[in-house]
Scaffold this active site. Structure first.
Site, PDB file in Angstrom:
ATOM      1  N   ARG A   1      -3.591 -10.074   4.849  1.00  0.00           N
ATOM      2  CA  ARG A   1      -4.057 -10.124   3.455  1.00  0.00           C
ATOM      3  C   ARG A   1      -2.925  -9.615   2.572  1.00  0.00           C
ATOM      4  O   ARG A   1      -2.549  -8.442   2.672  1.00  0.00           O
ATOM      5  CB  ARG A   1      -5.303  -9.247   3.324  1.00  0.00           C
ATOM      6  CG  ARG A   1      -5.930  -9.209   1.941  1.00  0.00           C
ATOM      7  CD  ARG A   1      -7.131  -8.255   1.942  1.00  0.00           C
ATOM      8  NE  ARG A   1      -7.750  -8.182   0.639  1.00  0.00           N
ATOM      9  CZ  ARG A   1      -7.321  -7.407  -0.348  1.00  0.00           C
ATOM     10  NH1 ARG A   1      -6.278  -6.635  -0.180  1.00  0.00           N
ATOM     11  NH2 ARG A   1      -7.959  -7.410  -1.511  1.00  0.00           N
TER      12      ARG A   1
ATOM     13  N   LYS B   1       0.814  -1.226   0.000  1.00  0.00           N
ATOM     14  CA  LYS B   1       0.000   0.000   0.000  1.00  0.00           C
ATOM     15  C   LYS B   1       0.843   1.270   0.000  1.00  0.00           C
ATOM     16  O   LYS B   1       2.035   1.246   0.284  1.00  0.00           O
ATOM     17  CB  LYS B   1      -0.997  -0.048   1.155  1.00  0.00           C
ATOM     18  CG  LYS B   1      -2.148  -0.999   0.802  1.00  0.00           C
ATOM     19  CD  LYS B   1      -3.298  -0.966   1.749  1.00  0.00           C
ATOM     20  CE  LYS B   1      -4.391  -1.896   1.213  1.00  0.00           C
ATOM     21  NZ  LYS B   1      -5.399  -2.191   2.210  1.00  0.00           N
TER      22      LYS B   1
HETATM   23  N1  HH2 Z   1      -7.547  -3.668   0.795  1.00  0.00           N
HETATM   24  C1  HH2 Z   1      -7.866  -3.651  -0.517  1.00  0.00           C
HETATM   25  C2  HH2 Z   1      -9.025  -4.344  -0.943  1.00  0.00           C
HETATM   26  N2  HH2 Z   1      -9.785  -5.044  -0.089  1.00  0.00           N
HETATM   27  N3  HH2 Z   1     -10.215  -5.820   2.107  1.00  0.00           N
HETATM   28  C3  HH2 Z   1      -9.897  -5.867   3.403  1.00  0.00           C
HETATM   29  N4  HH2 Z   1     -10.641  -6.580   4.267  1.00  0.00           N
HETATM   30  N5  HH2 Z   1      -8.812  -5.199   3.897  1.00  0.00           N
HETATM   31  C4  HH2 Z   1      -7.993  -4.453   3.098  1.00  0.00           C
HETATM   32  O1  HH2 Z   1      -7.021  -3.840   3.602  1.00  0.00           O
HETATM   33  C5  HH2 Z   1      -8.308  -4.385   1.693  1.00  0.00           C
HETATM   34  C6  HH2 Z   1      -9.454  -5.095   1.228  1.00  0.00           C
HETATM   35  C7  HH2 Z   1      -7.045  -2.901  -1.488  1.00  0.00           C
HETATM   36  O2  HH2 Z   1      -6.021  -3.725  -1.976  1.00  0.00           O
HETATM   37  P1  HH2 Z   1      -6.041  -4.507  -3.379  1.00  0.00           P
HETATM   38  O3  HH2 Z   1      -7.165  -5.501  -3.420  1.00  0.00           O
HETATM   39  O4  HH2 Z   1      -4.700  -5.065  -3.620  1.00  0.00           O
HETATM   40  O5  HH2 Z   1      -6.235  -3.359  -4.456  1.00  0.00           O
HETATM   41  P2  HH2 Z   1      -7.442  -2.942  -5.398  1.00  0.00           P
HETATM   42  O6  HH2 Z   1      -8.591  -2.529  -4.524  1.00  0.00           O
HETATM   43  O7  HH2 Z   1      -6.874  -1.790  -6.204  1.00  0.00           O
HETATM   44  O8  HH2 Z   1      -7.800  -4.106  -6.261  1.00  0.00           O
END
Ligand code: HH2
Length: 398
Positions: free
Chosen positions: A372, A338
């Site tokens: 995660r 992040k």
């Molecule tokens: N972060 C993201 C998405 N979903 N869910 C939970 N429970 N906690 C988190 O910290 C979280 C989440 C963002 O990360 P990522 O899925 O890698 O990115 P994107 O939303 O751009 O697909």
């Protein structure tokens, strides 16, 4: 010559072991143990007269209670209170508080529950045929983004075969759960409709559910997407709005009798009391879940790193993650690649492995039950090492 030392013992069990090594009488140890744990407990919005009684009772037991000066001299309307003392002082003060008027009996009960939950191990859950015994080790959730635009560049788009291969690889590398998301939620993302989200999600979800034996969570805040995904083989729901965006989400989760990850999120990154507001919002999520019929132990809480928070907020939340233990529920931490890591270390998303490792290790030391992550192989190793140090069962490694 007496070798005086300040001990760095992290748990009651470790202090008990020190006492046993000295040869303390077990009954004596039971009496002394609650004097070994210091707690700082904040309560909000107490009326001045009630706050002054709380202060008296805490002082009478040898603890301390910090209140607003305006409430000390009895003119203030309400005050927050910072209670400082050992567990024994808290227990004795709580017994006295239960006899007091001005709404102090329910406060006593809430204080008791908060202190108990903070130290308790959350109840285990079974999901997708796998039992999660919280406290035994950290569980690793691998991120599978079936998106064209995820922030870290890991999006797999419509490549079902690629997603299945990635899912298999993650499981081989030690992932305990897979998190499938079909809408990027990075800051400034383009929202997609439920239809488009399902079009992206379902073929991959079905194929991955066929291919692997670990539980699969669906990363969505839309109840219609969650419902269809659960019917297509998902085992739990990951809601970045903590069931607060759409009231139907809690009903979908309750009907399916599945666990739900309730993440903290808010539209504006402004806080008066960051941790107080994060914990209060998560409490609200848990209330919504329970009111809809979700079993409380089926709620996993998440402080939402990078959501409705500025960099300094993200760092403070990570440092104070253990405060979420007051909810008595398993804690998920999502820091992987992040932007706060990018800011601190001056790196692009593909260069944030080491920074992510630091957040995972410290997150585990601060109470995370699930991490995660995108880099499953590396973070499984980081988690195993952090577990070996932080979970206190060093004898298992002898
Ligand atoms: N972060 C993201 C998405 N979903 N869910 C939970 N429970 N906690 C988190 O910290 C979280 C989440 C963002 O990360 P990522 O899925 O890698 O990115 P994107 O939303 O751009 O697909």
């Amino acid at each position: 010559m007496w070798n005086p030392r300040v001990l760095a013992l992290q748990s009651q069990a470790q202090i008990e072991a020190e006492m046993a090594a000295i040869g303390v009488d077990p009954l004596g140890a039971r009496i002394m143990l609650p004097k070994s744990a210091f707690r700082a407990v904040k309560v909000e919005g107490l009326r001045s007269n009630a706050a002054n009684i709380v202060k008296q009772e805490m002082l009478a037991k040898g603890g301390e209670a910090a209140i607003a000066w305006s409430s000390c001299i009895a003119s203030g309307d309400t005050t927050d209170v910072l209670l400082l003392g050992t567990l024994r002082q808290f227990r004795q003060m709580i017994l006295r508080l239960r006899l007091q008027p001005l709404g102090l009996r329910p406060l006593a009960d809430e204080l008791k529950r908060a202190l108990e939950r903070f130290d308790a191990v959350p109840r285990p859950i079974t999901c997708g045929g796998k039992t999660f015994a919280w406290g035994s080790r950290t569980y690793v959730m691998g991120i599978l983004n079936v998106t064209p635009d995820s922030f870290s560049g890991d999006g797999l788009g419509d490549d079902v075969e690629g997603a299945v291969a990635q899912a298999r690889r993650f499981v081989d590398q030690g992932a305990d759960i897979l998190d499938l998301g079909a809408e990027s939620t990075r800051p400034g993302h383009a929202p997609v409709s439920a239809e488009e989200e399902l079009r992206r999600l379902l073929p991959t979800l079905r194929a991955v559910a066929e291919a692997v034996a670990v539980p699969i969570s669906v990363d969505t805040y839309k109840p219609e997407v969650a419902e269809a995904a659960l019917a297509a083989g998902a085992h739990l729901v990951n809601d970045i709005w903590g069931l607060r965006r759409d009231p139907r989400m809690a009903e979908v989760v309750a009907r399916a009798r599945v666990p739900v990850i309730a993440m903290h999120n808010q539209a504006v990154a402004e806080y008066k009391d960051l941790m107080g507001e994060v914990v209060a919002a998560l409490r609200h999520s848990v209330e919504i879940a329970v009111a809809a019929g979700v079993r409380e132990e089926n709620v996993i809480v998440d402080p939402g790193i990078g959501f409705g928070k500025r960099r300094e907020h993200n760092l403070e939340v990570m440092a104070r993650l253990a405060e979420l233990r007051v909810l008595g529920l398993p804690i998920l931490l999502g820091t992987s690649r992040k932007s706060t890591i990018g800011f601190v270390t001056g790196t692009t998303p593909d260069q944030r492995l080491e920074g992510t490792a630091a957040t995972v290790a410290l997150g585990i030391a601060n109470g995370a039950d699930i991490v995660r992550v995108h880099d499953v192989r590396q973070m499984v190793l980081v988690a195993r090492m952090a577990d070996a140090i932080a979970r206190g069962r060093w004898q298992e490694y002898s």
